[in-house]
Design a protein around this motif. Sequence first.
Motif, PDB file in Angstrom:
ATOM      1  N   LEU A 289       0.821  -1.208   0.000  1.00  0.00           N
ATOM      2  CA  LEU A 289       0.000   0.000   0.000  1.00  0.00           C
ATOM      3  C   LEU A 289       0.861   1.266   0.000  1.00  0.00           C
ATOM      4  O   LEU A 289       2.089   1.216   0.029  1.00  0.00           O
ATOM      5  CB  LEU A 289      -0.958  -0.002   1.192  1.00  0.00           C
ATOM      6  N   ARG A 290       0.170   2.401  -0.031  1.00  0.00           N
ATOM      7  CA  ARG A 290       0.845   3.692  -0.099  1.00  0.00           C
ATOM      8  C   ARG A 290       1.566   3.981   1.208  1.00  0.00           C
ATOM      9  O   ARG A 290       1.059   3.715   2.297  1.00  0.00           O
ATOM     10  CB  ARG A 290      -0.199   4.777  -0.375  1.00  0.00           C
ATOM     11  N   LYS A 291       2.760   4.519   1.086  1.00  0.00           N
ATOM     12  CA  LYS A 291       3.621   4.843   2.225  1.00  0.00           C
ATOM     13  C   LYS A 291       3.880   3.640   3.131  1.00  0.00           C
ATOM     14  O   LYS A 291       4.094   3.784   4.341  1.00  0.00           O
ATOM     15  CB  LYS A 291       3.018   5.986   3.042  1.00  0.00           C
ATOM     16  N   LYS A 292       3.833   2.444   2.541  1.00  0.00           N
ATOM     17  CA  LYS A 292       4.135   1.207   3.272  1.00  0.00           C
ATOM     18  C   LYS A 292       3.255   1.053   4.514  1.00  0.00           C
ATOM     19  O   LYS A 292       3.724   0.678   5.601  1.00  0.00           O
ATOM     20  CB  LYS A 292       5.610   1.151   3.662  1.00  0.00           C
ATOM     21  N   ALA A 293       1.974   1.354   4.352  1.00  0.00           N
ATOM     22  CA  ALA A 293       1.069   1.314   5.508  1.00  0.00           C
ATOM     23  C   ALA A 293       0.857  -0.094   6.038  1.00  0.00           C
ATOM     24  O   ALA A 293       0.643  -0.295   7.230  1.00  0.00           O
ATOM     25  CB  ALA A 293      -0.274   1.936   5.128  1.00  0.00           C
ATOM     26  N   LEU A 294       0.893  -1.091   5.153  1.00  0.00           N
ATOM     27  CA  LEU A 294       0.687  -2.479   5.565  1.00  0.00           C
ATOM     28  C   LEU A 294       1.995  -3.252   5.448  1.00  0.00           C
ATOM     29  O   LEU A 294       2.646  -3.239   4.407  1.00  0.00           O
ATOM     30  CB  LEU A 294      -0.387  -3.134   4.686  1.00  0.00           C
TER      31      LEU A 294
END
Length: 355
Positions: A289-294
């Motif tokens: 996901l965006r900005k390494k959220a997961l």
Amino acid sequence: KYNLNLGVLVQPQRSHFIQDYRGINVDTVRTTTNITPTLNFRYRFSRRTTLKATYRGRTNQPSITQMLDITDDSNPLNITKGNPGLSPSFTSTMRVEFNSYEQRHQRNISTSIDFSTTANSISNIVTYDEATGGRTTQPQNINGNWDMAARFMLNSALDTVGVWRVGTNTQFRYDNYVSYITLDRRSDSQKNITRTANLGQELSLSYNKDWLEIELDGTLNYTHTSNMLRKNANLDTWRFAYGANVTVDMEWNMSLTTSIHQTSRRGYSDNTMNTDELIWNMQLSQSFLRKKALTVSLQWYDILARQSNVTRRINANRRNDSEYNGINSYAMLHVIYKMNMFGGRKGRGKGRSRM
């Protein structure tokens, strides 16, 4: 430049004790006052260099059962008595700490000294009656318990961009334990002093650039214990470890981390505790996901199943070495999702990232 804070806490305490046991009937109330003084001092040499000093005093009251003038002789061979003359113990704790950060070389220096002493500690004293063969136990005040510790830590870059870094952490601790002990059942208690000195040293060298991070580290810990009455309890033990940590950042937001360390113990009275253990851990992580959220990570601890669990506790009465079973070699899957609870650039500046 400096800040000074002085304070004192005065705390009244009321205890109500009721007892009806084997013909001993007690209904009494005790009122005491606990006093806790405090001092905090801070001096700024610059924005990044400070000196701090703190002091804490703490009063500990004896329990009301220890102070009651009651003799429990329900067991003639083990008689217990209270002591109305007990004084409250008072512990003083002092700490001086110096911190400095030098931005040009990314160098951080931290050092501290701690000292603690307790007046009127409470220990049980035992007297032996030759005529009956029984023993009488009564609490008594005793003085001489104190400890001190010192620490020095340095972490610094070796080049201008911080690719190479070196770190060191030196710690020293000295404990002076005082207590009454009974060497055998047919003797009175004697005052015993146990002194323990501990010296620890950690060193590390790391390389961190782009996709690769490597760290070599080693630790050494030496403990010397001397016992005034029980000479057979004197010991010199060593614990040392050395190894490496490696992190590799790969494509598609994947990373691999592994660490391997050799840990050894020497000088224990039980030879089964003088062990050499090779501990290997590994972790594989994948971000989405965006900005390494997961982030999903698989961690495997103690791959070789070599780790053991040993603890040591020392005071004036005894030295206790414990070895216990544990689930050391296992794998665990982590799923972590980071949520920003505050939207917008302005909100992000004030908010926190929650996990």
